[in-house]
Scaffold this motif. Sequence first.
Motif, PDB file in Angstrom:
ATOM      1  N   TYR A   1       0.824  -1.212   0.000  1.00  0.00           N
ATOM      2  CA  TYR A   1       0.000   0.000   0.000  1.00  0.00           C
ATOM      3  C   TYR A   1       0.859   1.264   0.000  1.00  0.00           C
ATOM      4  CZ  TYR A   1      -4.243  -2.735   0.767  1.00  0.00           C
ATOM      5  OH  TYR A   1      -5.304  -3.604   0.622  1.00  0.00           O
TER       6      TYR A   1
ATOM      7  N   ASN B   1       0.756   4.135  -2.858  1.00  0.00           N
ATOM      8  CA  ASN B   1       0.545   5.527  -2.490  1.00  0.00           C
ATOM      9  C   ASN B   1       1.572   6.433  -3.164  1.00  0.00           C
ATOM     10  OD1 ASN B   1      -0.798   7.593  -0.919  1.00  0.00           O
ATOM     11  ND2 ASN B   1       0.971   7.592   0.440  1.00  0.00           N
TER      12      ASN B   1
ATOM     13  N   LEU C   1      -1.487   5.634   6.423  1.00  0.00           N
ATOM     14  CA  LEU C   1      -1.841   4.230   6.218  1.00  0.00           C
ATOM     15  C   LEU C   1      -1.600   3.487   7.525  1.00  0.00           C
ATOM     16  CD1 LEU C   1      -1.256   5.411   3.341  1.00  0.00           C
ATOM     17  CD2 LEU C   1      -0.516   3.125   2.690  1.00  0.00           C
TER      18      LEU C   1
ATOM     19  N   ASP D   1     -11.756  -3.050   5.282  1.00  0.00           N
ATOM     20  CA  ASP D   1     -10.822  -1.957   5.062  1.00  0.00           C
ATOM     21  C   ASP D   1     -11.612  -0.669   4.855  1.00  0.00           C
ATOM     22  OD1 ASP D   1      -9.957  -4.585   3.586  1.00  0.00           O
ATOM     23  OD2 ASP D   1      -8.083  -3.653   4.230  1.00  0.00           O
TER      24      ASP D   1
ATOM     25  N   PHE E   1      -6.239   5.567   5.913  1.00  0.00           N
ATOM     26  CA  PHE E   1      -6.693   4.337   5.275  1.00  0.00           C
ATOM     27  C   PHE E   1      -6.333   3.186   6.209  1.00  0.00           C
ATOM     28  CE2 PHE E   1      -5.156   0.626   2.757  1.00  0.00           C
ATOM     29  CZ  PHE E   1      -6.406   0.127   2.419  1.00  0.00           C
TER      30      PHE E   1
ATOM     31  N   SER F   1      -6.191  -0.717   6.841  1.00  0.00           N
ATOM     32  CA  SER F   1      -6.233  -2.041   6.228  1.00  0.00           C
ATOM     33  C   SER F   1      -6.485  -3.082   7.311  1.00  0.00           C
ATOM     34  CB  SER F   1      -4.939  -2.347   5.481  1.00  0.00           C
ATOM     35  OG  SER F   1      -3.813  -2.124   6.299  1.00  0.00           O
TER      36      SER F   1
ATOM     37  N   PHE G   1      -7.383   0.489  -2.625  1.00  0.00           N
ATOM     38  CA  PHE G   1      -6.741   1.727  -2.202  1.00  0.00           C
ATOM     39  C   PHE G   1      -7.277   2.932  -2.981  1.00  0.00           C
ATOM     40  CE2 PHE G   1      -3.291   4.853  -1.843  1.00  0.00           C
ATOM     41  CZ  PHE G   1      -3.107   4.836  -0.467  1.00  0.00           C
TER      42      PHE G   1
ATOM     43  N   GLY H   1      -8.663   5.013  -0.165  1.00  0.00           N
ATOM     44  CA  GLY H   1      -7.613   6.008  -0.009  1.00  0.00           C
ATOM     45  C   GLY H   1      -7.789   7.163  -0.966  1.00  0.00           C
TER      46      GLY H   1
END
Length: 606
Positions: free
Chosen positions: A363, A367, A388, A401, A416, A418, A435, A439
Amino acid sequence: MKCTTRIATASLAVALAFIPLSNTFALPLADAANRPVPRVSATPAHQALQAIATEYYDAVARFEPIGATENGDNRYDAQLGLSISPGKRALQFKLYRDFAKRVKAIKREVLNAEDRLDYDILRYELRRLIAMERFPEHLLPINQMDSVPVTLANYAGGQASQPIGTVTQYDAYLSRISQMPAWIDQAIANMRDGIKKGITQPKAIMISALPQYKKLLSDTPEQSIYYTPIKNLPASFSAADKARLTEAYRKQIAEQIMPALGRLAAFVEKDYIPACRTSTGLGALPDGAAWYQARVANATTTSLKPDEIHAIGLREVARIQSQFEVLGPKLGYNGPAAGLPVWVAAQPKFRPFKTEQEVQAVYHKLNDVLDTKLPLMFTLVPKAKLDLRLEPELSRDTASDHYTAPAIDGSRPGVFWSVVTDPTKYGSTGMTTLFLHEGKPGHHFHIALMQELNLPDFRKFGGNNAFTEGWALYSETLGKEMGLFDDPAQYFGHLNDELLRATRLVVDTGMHAKGWTREQSIKYMRETLGYDEVAKSETERYMAWPAQALGYKIGSLKIVELRHRAEEALGERFSLPKFHEVVLSDGTLPLALLEEKVDRWIAQQQ
């Protein structure tokens, strides 16, 4: 926006997203395109409208203060509220009716463009809130997806929506958990009343919820999750503050909170679950068909009927599965298209992780990649950063998530979360599309940006599910244009998640309007998506939150439709960054107002 923003919370955006609305309210056409900054107007009508808007937001935030916290407004963090109290609920609906009368008394035609948009949205929200009074949702105060005790437990680490880092914040959290015993006793009383009236949760979801409540119990105050802030006392606190807070937390947990949690767990196990209904859908309850239709209208901000949505879902499932026919051979699969999800789920190569950190690393890399690609698609972006983090252990078994909003004062970024219960079972194929949704540019670009816009608080911290989740699902589709789905496995993950959203239209309406059983839904999801245990948790989510999952696909289909309309009308003059700015620049809108705004923009460009 929970909500959802994290949907498992009672956030203002989420609370509004779950509150049924009236089918009879037709939205006036919106007049605001790109609103000027700052908002300047001194007319009596403007002042009257903004006064009502301010009082309205404050009334909602005090009624559901956890909602304000979830949406980044930490002014009410010391309050828990008792919105499930029948008396307080009645007073709140009286307030809503009074606000509606005051808004109606304002002549809309004398307002300027931006005030008219405030007016339209405020009337819309009040009408749907008032429509909620008919349906006794306070008799269903807990489920496996959200409850006040679990939400407050998730706050205990100070990393979620409620910050716990200063003496004032420690006192605020203590004040909030100190109000929990009264909430629990009211919830138990409501559920007893619900048993008498035949209004209970389905037994299956309460069986799933019970372990959460038992997990909150502890032998000593020091072992309680609510004692976590004391274990993390900052060194900068004075000795006097440390001693006072430690004693106050220990005393409150031992004497009030643990006994209340014991009462709740015992009641759920011994009294409530045996009395819960064995039926599945909301339609099985008294006035259930109208109750579900109201939730459908609210979740989608449309007048669509359950049968219509069911048909849309079946068409979307067929369309997406047809794309599997092309994709399957690229992954090494040559069987029937409908069997691709089951085949992928069985391949060890798509579950490559051994640790939580390995999941997080993917992730973080994604990003970084998006930081280079999104500037080509967006000129309007939030200033708030995106962090994250891993979901707290307590809620990992039932959470999905999700995203939580940044603090309005900038003290906490958007996050975000997870959910990694077992890294060896965490599938890699859906990570990119997830994501993009939870996100950026999904929830973060919408919700964090909305807090930075010059909007009244009721819009800054409010919303609706169709726009919020529709935007996030639309954001997933941008992965193809950015080249993020060139890997067939990641494109499969995108299609399979899109298939999930289409499947939701089928099973949600199936259970709540067509008499489907829980087992029918699980079977359909397993056969369609290749899910196993997830089919159970997803089905039970839709049982707990009737219609909530409908907003994703309905909202996304509308945004895609509007983009195609603009592309066809404008040709080479179409600007994707500008389109995204038009969609996002007024925050969350009901779909009818969004469509009118985009149509106006198209006409201006022509």
